[in-house]
Structures are given as C-alpha cells and as structure tokens.
Design a protein around this motif. Structure first.
Motif, PDB file in Angstrom:
ATOM      1  N   UNK A 108       0.798  -1.254  -0.039  1.00  0.00           N
ATOM      2  CA  UNK A 108      -0.023  -0.095   0.113  1.00  0.00           C
ATOM      3  C   UNK A 108       0.767   1.293  -0.020  1.00  0.00           C
ATOM      4  N   UNK A 109       2.090   1.208   0.495  1.00  0.00           N
ATOM      5  CA  UNK A 109       3.006   2.395   0.347  1.00  0.00           C
ATOM      6  C   UNK A 109       4.473   1.692   0.348  1.00  0.00           C
ATOM      7  N   UNK A 110       5.292   2.380  -0.265  1.00  0.00           N
ATOM      8  CA  UNK A 110       6.896   1.868  -0.104  1.00  0.00           C
ATOM      9  C   UNK A 110       7.629   3.169  -0.342  1.00  0.00           C
ATOM     10  N   UNK A 111       8.886   3.060   0.143  1.00  0.00           N
ATOM     11  CA  UNK A 111       9.931   4.289   0.035  1.00  0.00           C
ATOM     12  C   UNK A 111      11.112   4.326   1.288  1.00  0.00           C
ATOM     13  N   UNK A 112      11.679   5.078   0.930  1.00  0.00           N
ATOM     14  CA  UNK A 112      12.923   5.423   2.134  1.00  0.00           C
ATOM     15  C   UNK A 112      12.169   5.641   3.507  1.00  0.00           C
ATOM     16  N   UNK A 113      12.877   4.964   4.588  1.00  0.00           N
ATOM     17  CA  UNK A 113      12.196   5.460   5.995  1.00  0.00           C
ATOM     18  C   UNK A 113      13.376   5.272   6.931  1.00  0.00           C
ATOM     19  N   UNK A 115      14.597   4.401  10.617  1.00  0.00           N
ATOM     20  CA  UNK A 115      14.118   3.387  11.755  1.00  0.00           C
ATOM     21  C   UNK A 115      15.142   3.137  12.694  1.00  0.00           C
ATOM     22  N   UNK A 116      15.056   2.214  13.564  1.00  0.00           N
ATOM     23  CA  UNK A 116      15.886   1.717  14.591  1.00  0.00           C
ATOM     24  C   UNK A 116      17.280   1.662  14.103  1.00  0.00           C
ATOM     25  N   UNK A 117      17.427   1.049  12.839  1.00  0.00           N
ATOM     26  CA  UNK A 117      18.935   0.606  12.311  1.00  0.00           C
ATOM     27  C   UNK A 117      19.375   1.858  11.197  1.00  0.00           C
ATOM     28  N   UNK A 118      18.714   2.882  11.103  1.00  0.00           N
ATOM     29  CA  UNK A 118      19.068   3.961  10.205  1.00  0.00           C
ATOM     30  C   UNK A 118      17.951   3.990   8.929  1.00  0.00           C
ATOM     31  N   UNK A 119      18.506   4.691   8.102  1.00  0.00           N
ATOM     32  CA  UNK A 119      17.615   4.723   6.716  1.00  0.00           C
ATOM     33  C   UNK A 119      17.690   3.447   5.942  1.00  0.00           C
ATOM     34  N   UNK A 120      16.430   3.143   5.558  1.00  0.00           N
ATOM     35  CA  UNK A 120      16.199   1.851   4.923  1.00  0.00           C
ATOM     36  C   UNK A 120      15.036   1.967   3.770  1.00  0.00           C
ATOM     37  N   UNK A 121      14.679   1.080   3.207  1.00  0.00           N
ATOM     38  CA  UNK A 121      13.698   0.766   2.390  1.00  0.00           C
ATOM     39  C   UNK A 121      12.497   0.112   3.066  1.00  0.00           C
ATOM     40  N   UNK A 122      11.321   0.747   3.033  1.00  0.00           N
ATOM     41  CA  UNK A 122      10.158   0.045   3.580  1.00  0.00           C
ATOM     42  C   UNK A 122       9.191  -0.164   2.497  1.00  0.00           C
ATOM     43  N   UNK A 123       8.327  -1.328   3.027  1.00  0.00           N
ATOM     44  CA  UNK A 123       7.311  -1.586   2.309  1.00  0.00           C
ATOM     45  C   UNK A 123       5.942  -1.925   3.147  1.00  0.00           C
ATOM     46  N   UNK A 124       4.897  -1.155   2.920  1.00  0.00           N
ATOM     47  CA  UNK A 124       3.753  -1.085   4.018  1.00  0.00           C
ATOM     48  C   UNK A 124       2.461  -2.190   3.240  1.00  0.00           C
ATOM     49  N   UNK A 125       2.250  -3.012   4.077  1.00  0.00           N
ATOM     50  CA  UNK A 125       1.052  -4.082   3.832  1.00  0.00           C
ATOM     51  C   UNK A 125       0.144  -4.021   5.122  1.00  0.00           C
ATOM     52  N   UNK A 126      -1.162  -4.667   4.785  1.00  0.00           N
ATOM     53  CA  UNK A 126      -2.101  -4.596   5.947  1.00  0.00           C
ATOM     54  C   UNK A 126      -2.366  -6.180   6.084  1.00  0.00           C
ATOM     55  N   UNK A 127      -2.401  -6.608   7.467  1.00  0.00           N
ATOM     56  CA  UNK A 127      -2.915  -7.772   7.815  1.00  0.00           C
ATOM     57  C   UNK A 127      -4.427  -8.125   7.439  1.00  0.00           C
ATOM     58  N   UNK A 128      -5.071  -9.396   7.723  1.00  0.00           N
ATOM     59  CA  UNK A 128      -6.349  -9.417   7.619  1.00  0.00           C
ATOM     60  C   UNK A 128      -7.281  -8.471   8.365  1.00  0.00           C
ATOM     61  N   UNK A 129      -6.876  -8.021   9.481  1.00  0.00           N
ATOM     62  CA  UNK A 129      -7.746  -7.130  10.135  1.00  0.00           C
ATOM     63  C   UNK A 129      -7.276  -5.551  10.462  1.00  0.00           C
ATOM     64  N   UNK A 130      -6.637  -5.395   9.218  1.00  0.00           N
ATOM     65  CA  UNK A 130      -6.240  -3.836   9.039  1.00  0.00           C
ATOM     66  C   UNK A 130      -5.057  -3.426   9.883  1.00  0.00           C
ATOM     67  N   UNK A 131      -4.304  -4.063  10.418  1.00  0.00           N
ATOM     68  CA  UNK A 131      -2.974  -3.591  11.147  1.00  0.00           C
ATOM     69  C   UNK A 131      -2.094  -3.307   9.997  1.00  0.00           C
ATOM     70  N   UNK A 132      -1.318  -2.146  10.043  1.00  0.00           N
ATOM     71  CA  UNK A 132      -0.385  -1.874   8.996  1.00  0.00           C
ATOM     72  C   UNK A 132       0.873  -2.701   9.542  1.00  0.00           C
ATOM     73  N   UNK A 133       1.620  -3.380   8.519  1.00  0.00           N
ATOM     74  CA  UNK A 133       2.883  -3.868   8.810  1.00  0.00           C
ATOM     75  C   UNK A 133       4.019  -3.440   7.892  1.00  0.00           C
ATOM     76  N   UNK A 134       4.812  -2.793   8.362  1.00  0.00           N
ATOM     77  CA  UNK A 134       5.919  -2.203   7.614  1.00  0.00           C
ATOM     78  C   UNK A 134       7.106  -3.265   7.742  1.00  0.00           C
ATOM     79  N   UNK A 135       7.358  -3.460   6.524  1.00  0.00           N
ATOM     80  CA  UNK A 135       8.498  -4.370   6.065  1.00  0.00           C
ATOM     81  C   UNK A 135       9.679  -3.930   5.685  1.00  0.00           C
ATOM     82  N   UNK A 136      10.643  -3.488   6.603  1.00  0.00           N
ATOM     83  CA  UNK A 136      12.012  -2.709   6.565  1.00  0.00           C
ATOM     84  C   UNK A 136      13.337  -3.339   6.126  1.00  0.00           C
TER      85      UNK A 136
END
Length: 146
Positions: A108-113, A115-136
């Motif tokens: 649903x969204x992607x780009x540089x973000x 985080x705890x380990x510095x700048x990285x690439x992130x992809x955002x998805x949603x679980x079946x109940x609408x929680x956003x999960x950022x994969x970084x």
C-alpha cells in the motif's frame, strides 16, 4: 546509580500485542505471508506467540480473557495499534514484492524510511484485520543500493 539517571536501557523490541477477531486468519497471515513461526500457544488465554527474529508478535482474541480487557474489537473505525515494523534481512525488494503478490497481499506504500537501524527501504502491507505492517530493510540498505 544517581537519582537522575534512567535505569531503563531499551535493547530492542521484545513483543507487541495485537487484539484480533479471527485468530486463525491472523496466525496464517503472520506465519504464511510474513514468515513468523509459532513459538507458543495458550488456547486457555486465546493467545498465540509468533516468533519474529528476536521479537514476538502476540495475538490475543478479543473475546478471550486477555483480549476482553481492551474494549471494542479492532475494525474500520479504529485500530488497537497504528503499525508494526519488522526488519527483514536480507532484503530483496523484487523477491518480497513477488512473494506478497503471490499471496494476494498488496503493497500500500513504499519508500525510504528511518528506523532503529537507520535509513532503509520500507514496504507497507495490511494484515487481514487492517493492522499496517511495515517491512523494512536493514539500516544500511540505501547505502548499498546507492
């Protein structure tokens, strides 16, 4: 230790807790799509512990002894958590996108973000109940891609 120094020294994310309506669908998403493993189950509490590297994602049913304390169930009008962020290593964006697409999960969204380990690439998805999960990606991913 002086009274002014903080004795709390966070070393990482231990766990998050998500209140869920459909435990089976949520367990399948985090296990089969995200790649977590079932660490421990407590059906008497409506609780499933999922291993995410050094951290846990705990799923508790909204009608179970633990989840009932949180009030109304998550849904379109509100969430019990804004999002969670999981660091993935290695991070092969094309392979991750292919995997998610094959599982019917939309990015649903992607780009540089940052985080705890510095700048990285992130992809955002949603679980079946609408929680956003950022994969970084790990924090040095942008340097390696640059």
């Amino acid at each position: 230790m002086s009274a002014g120094s903080n004795p709390l020294k966070p070393a990482g994310l231990d766990h998050i807790v998500l209140r869920v309506v459909d435990l089976d669908a949520m367990t399948q998403f985090y296990r089969d799509v995200i790649g977590c493993t079932i660490d421990r189950e407590r059906p008497d509490l409506g609780l499933t512990h999922l291993r995410a590297g050094r951290s846990l994602i705990d799923l508790i049913t909204v009608d179970g002894p633990l989840g009932a304390r949180g009030g109304a169930a998550p849904g379109a009008e509100g969430r019990n958590l804004e999002h969670i962020c999981l660091t993935l290593s290695p991070f092969d964006e094309a392979a991750i996108r292919d995997w998610l697409g094959a599982k019917g999960v939309e990015v649903i969204e992607s780009g540089p973000r940052y985080g705890a380990e510095g700048e990285g690439v992130s992809l955002y998805v949603q679980d079946p109940e609408g929680t956003i999960v950022e994969l970084k990606s790990p924090g040095d991913a942008l340097k390696r891609l640059g």
